[in-house]
Design a protein around this motif. Structure first.
Motif, PDB file in Angstrom:
ATOM      1  N   ALA A  57       0.835  -1.208   0.000  1.00 42.50           N
ATOM      2  CA  ALA A  57       0.000   0.000   0.000  1.00 42.50           C
ATOM      3  C   ALA A  57       0.867   1.254   0.000  1.00 42.50           C
ATOM      4  CB  ALA A  57      -0.924  -0.010   1.209  1.00 42.50           C
ATOM      5  N   LYS A  58       1.977   1.197   0.729  1.00 44.31           N
ATOM      6  CA  LYS A  58       2.861   2.355   0.840  1.00 44.31           C
ATOM      7  C   LYS A  58       3.295   2.863  -0.531  1.00 44.31           C
ATOM      8  CE  LYS A  58       5.663   5.203   3.082  1.00 44.31           C
ATOM      9  NZ  LYS A  58       5.177   6.278   3.964  1.00 44.31           N
ATOM     10  N   ARG A  59       3.570   1.952  -1.465  1.00 45.67           N
ATOM     11  CA  ARG A  59       4.049   2.347  -2.790  1.00 45.67           C
ATOM     12  C   ARG A  59       2.986   2.169  -3.868  1.00 45.67           C
ATOM     13  NH1 ARG A  59      10.418   0.219  -2.856  1.00 45.67           N
ATOM     14  NH2 ARG A  59      10.944   1.081  -0.800  1.00 45.67           N
ATOM     15  N   ASP A  60       1.744   2.007  -3.455  1.00 40.72           N
ATOM     16  CA  ASP A  60       0.605   1.927  -4.382  1.00 40.72           C
ATOM     17  C   ASP A  60       0.849   0.905  -5.498  1.00 40.72           C
ATOM     18  OD1 ASP A  60      -1.835   2.449  -5.569  1.00 40.72           O
ATOM     19  OD2 ASP A  60      -1.118   4.222  -6.652  1.00 40.72           O
ATOM     20  N   ARG A  61       1.050  -0.346  -5.090  1.00 40.01           N
ATOM     21  CA  ARG A  61       1.399  -1.387  -6.046  1.00 40.01           C
ATOM     22  C   ARG A  61       0.212  -2.260  -6.496  1.00 40.01           C
ATOM     23  NH1 ARG A  61       7.402  -3.422  -3.842  1.00 40.01           N
ATOM     24  NH2 ARG A  61       8.531  -1.757  -4.920  1.00 40.01           N
ATOM     25  N   MET A  62      -1.012  -1.914  -6.089  1.00 42.10           N
ATOM     26  CA  MET A  62      -2.148  -2.758  -6.443  1.00 42.10           C
ATOM     27  C   MET A  62      -2.319  -2.873  -7.949  1.00 42.10           C
ATOM     28  SD  MET A  62      -4.515  -4.719  -5.223  1.00 42.10           S
ATOM     29  CE  MET A  62      -5.016  -4.260  -3.567  1.00 42.10           C
ATOM     30  N   GLY A  63      -2.237  -1.755  -8.673  1.00 42.75           N
ATOM     31  CA  GLY A  63      -2.424  -1.804 -10.117  1.00 42.75           C
ATOM     32  C   GLY A  63      -1.415  -2.684 -10.810  1.00 42.75           C
ATOM     33  N   ARG A  64      -0.159  -2.536 -10.443  1.00 38.02           N
ATOM     34  CA  ARG A  64       0.866  -3.331 -11.125  1.00 38.02           C
ATOM     35  C   ARG A  64       0.760  -4.803 -10.770  1.00 38.02           C
ATOM     36  NH1 ARG A  64       7.018  -2.513  -8.683  1.00 38.02           N
ATOM     37  NH2 ARG A  64       6.842  -4.231  -7.193  1.00 38.02           N
ATOM     38  N   THR A  65       0.326  -5.101  -9.537  1.00 39.64           N
ATOM     39  CA  THR A  65       0.215  -6.508  -9.168  1.00 39.64           C
ATOM     40  C   THR A  65      -0.929  -7.178  -9.898  1.00 39.64           C
ATOM     41  OG1 THR A  65       0.729  -7.838  -7.216  1.00 39.64           O
ATOM     42  CG2 THR A  65      -1.355  -6.692  -7.157  1.00 39.64           C
ATOM     43  N   LEU A  66      -1.998  -6.429 -10.191  1.00 38.86           N
ATOM     44  CA  LEU A  66      -3.082  -6.976 -10.999  1.00 38.86           C
ATOM     45  C   LEU A  66      -2.596  -7.249 -12.427  1.00 38.86           C
ATOM     46  CD1 LEU A  66      -6.013  -4.751  -9.684  1.00 38.86           C
ATOM     47  CD2 LEU A  66      -5.644  -7.184  -9.226  1.00 38.86           C
ATOM     48  N   VAL A  67      -1.689  -6.419 -12.910  1.00 37.13           N
ATOM     49  CA  VAL A  67      -1.072  -6.686 -14.217  1.00 37.13           C
ATOM     50  C   VAL A  67      -0.251  -7.973 -14.167  1.00 37.13           C
ATOM     51  CG1 VAL A  67       0.658  -5.881 -15.875  1.00 37.13           C
ATOM     52  CG2 VAL A  67      -1.063  -4.292 -14.980  1.00 37.13           C
ATOM     53  N   PHE A  68       0.532  -8.155 -13.103  1.00 34.03           N
ATOM     54  CA  PHE A  68       1.330  -9.382 -12.976  1.00 34.03           C
ATOM     55  C   PHE A  68       0.430 -10.620 -12.997  1.00 34.03           C
ATOM     56  CE2 PHE A  68       4.591  -6.897 -10.173  1.00 34.03           C
ATOM     57  CZ  PHE A  68       5.055  -6.240 -11.299  1.00 34.03           C
ATOM     58  N   LEU A  69      -0.663 -10.578 -12.237  1.00 35.43           N
ATOM     59  CA  LEU A  69      -1.574 -11.724 -12.200  1.00 35.43           C
ATOM     60  C   LEU A  69      -2.210 -11.960 -13.566  1.00 35.43           C
ATOM     61  CD1 LEU A  69      -3.285 -11.060  -8.749  1.00 35.43           C
ATOM     62  CD2 LEU A  69      -1.728 -12.946  -9.286  1.00 35.43           C
ATOM     63  N   ALA A  70      -2.595 -10.879 -14.239  1.00 34.41           N
ATOM     64  CA  ALA A  70      -3.175 -11.018 -15.574  1.00 34.41           C
ATOM     65  C   ALA A  70      -2.179 -11.650 -16.546  1.00 34.41           C
ATOM     66  CB  ALA A  70      -3.629  -9.654 -16.087  1.00 34.41           C
ATOM     67  N   ARG A  71      -0.921 -11.225 -16.448  1.00 33.58           N
ATOM     68  CA  ARG A  71       0.118 -11.789 -17.332  1.00 33.58           C
ATOM     69  C   ARG A  71       0.332 -13.274 -17.050  1.00 33.58           C
ATOM     70  NH1 ARG A  71       4.248  -8.758 -19.647  1.00 33.58           N
ATOM     71  NH2 ARG A  71       5.128 -10.824 -20.019  1.00 33.58           N
ATOM     72  N   ILE A  72       0.343 -13.656 -15.774  1.00 28.94           N
ATOM     73  CA  ILE A  72       0.543 -15.068 -15.431  1.00 28.94           C
ATOM     74  C   ILE A  72      -0.550 -15.925 -16.066  1.00 28.94           C
ATOM     75  CG2 ILE A  72       0.467 -16.716 -13.509  1.00 28.94           C
ATOM     76  CD1 ILE A  72       1.858 -14.521 -11.819  1.00 28.94           C
ATOM     77  N   ILE A  73      -1.785 -15.434 -16.046  1.00 32.33           N
ATOM     78  CA  ILE A  73      -2.891 -16.175 -16.664  1.00 32.33           C
ATOM     79  C   ILE A  73      -2.773 -16.142 -18.183  1.00 32.33           C
ATOM     80  CG2 ILE A  73      -5.393 -16.260 -16.984  1.00 32.33           C
ATOM     81  CD1 ILE A  73      -5.664 -15.011 -14.179  1.00 32.33           C
TER      82      ILE A  73
END
Length: 335
Positions: free
Chosen positions: A217-233
């Motif tokens: 949360a400190k570095r506002d990483r939610m958006g990028r982590t959703l991208v990582f999960l989307a890429r894995i799929i």
């Protein structure tokens, strides 16, 4: 050669290897406490720390799992500052830092020997690209995984946390002076060149099929982590990957049976799991990825990794629509 003499020669060889740090300038080893290794009965556990200020509680927990044995900090860069910190917190036989600077050092049999004789291993923060580039396919990777397979506890913070799961953001295309990879950089282009997700560096029980991230949360990483999960799929690695994302000053302590508790003074941890494939995941096209289940776990909350259920937290849902993150939480907060 008689058995006794052969055993003596082997011990002497090992001691010579361990003492020749001056001849192996590519790695550094500093140990405090007892010079001889202890033989204790460590218990499996994972201490996942989100970075920022180190948490005494998490280190004490990891030390307890080591049953008073030898505690080893692994780094690719940096000093041995952790030695005195851990030694003051914990009752251990020894605390040591092993800095493995390059692939040449990672091939040294003395390095693997040091790792294999530790009762607990902690991977420090820094740059996960160095860990992946220097240690993948070497005896270092094998030794860490062998320790885990034997039920020895392991921990990591920041970059060290990033490499604990089966999936990891590798930061392999990040230049030394690049800013932190931001959500805005990748939500509009899931195939942005710095989105380097890797897999299978470590084989940690209960973290299979799981991505781990820090400073969340400190570095506002939610958006990028959703991208990582989307890429894995989308790249065919998993149909339903999971993620454990931990904020600064927070940690998730996982017992051998997969039951976890959140500790610390930060905003806690987030447990994410997609329910469907991304609708749009293409180069230079904003991401559309809907109905990702999320569980926000503050300090004191508990989470069972095998069943992927928690208590003491809040469940909500996340979606990305044309590059914009939306949440079912009040005021649409993703955190």
């Amino acid at each position: 050669m008689p058995r006794k003499n052969f055993h003596l020669a082997a011990v002497v060889l090992i001691l010579v290897l361990l003492s020749q740090t001056s001849l192996a300038a590519s790695y550094k080893y500093k140990r405090i406490g007892e010079k001889s290794d202890a033989q204790t009965k460590p218990v499996a556990g994972i201490a996942m720390m989100g970075g920022g200020t180190d948490l005494d509680e998490a280190f004490r927990w990891l030390c307890d799992k080591a049953d008073g044995g030898d505690f080893l900090i692994l780094r690719a860069r940096g000093s041995n500052d952790y030695n005195s910190y851990v030694k003051k917190l914990c009752k251990t036989n020894s605390v040591a830092t092993l800095v493995i600077h390059d692939r040449n050092a990672a091939q040294n049999p003395a390095v693997a020997y040091i790792i294999r004789h530790a009762e607990a291993v902690f991977i420090a923060g820094g740059d996960q690209a160095l860990y992946l580039n220097f240690w993948t396919g070497t005896p270092v990777q094998d030794a860490i995984n062998a320790n885990i397979a034997e039920g020895k506890p392991i921990g990591g913070t920041s970059a060290g946390l990033a490499v604990l799961g089966q999936f990891a953001y590798g930061a392999l295309q990040d230049a030394p002076k690049d800013p932190d990879l931001a959500s805005k950089d990748v939500l509009t282009d899931p195939y942005f060149k710095r989105v380097t997700v890797v897999r299978d560096f470590l084989k940690t029980p209960h973290l299979e099929n799981t991505l781990t991230d820090s400073h969340f949360a400190k570095r506002d990483r939610m958006g990028r982590t959703l991208v990582f999960l989307a890429r894995i799929i989308h790249d065919g690695w998993s149909k339903q990957p999971r993620e454990i994302a931990i904020d600064e000053k927070s940690a998730v302590l996982v017992e051998g049976d997969g039951k976890a508790v959140v500790v610390g003074t930060g905003r806690g941890a987030y447990f994410l799991q997609p329910t469907q494939a991304p609708e749009v995941c293409q180069e230079k096209v904003p991401l559309t990825f809907k109905n990702v289940s999320a569980y926000k776990a503050p300090t004191g909350a508990r989470f069972d990794l095998p069943s992927w259920t928690g208590t003491g937290g809040v469940a909500f849902s996340l979606s990305v629509e044309q590059g914009t993150v939306r949440s079912t939480q009040a005021e649409g907060s993703p955190y």
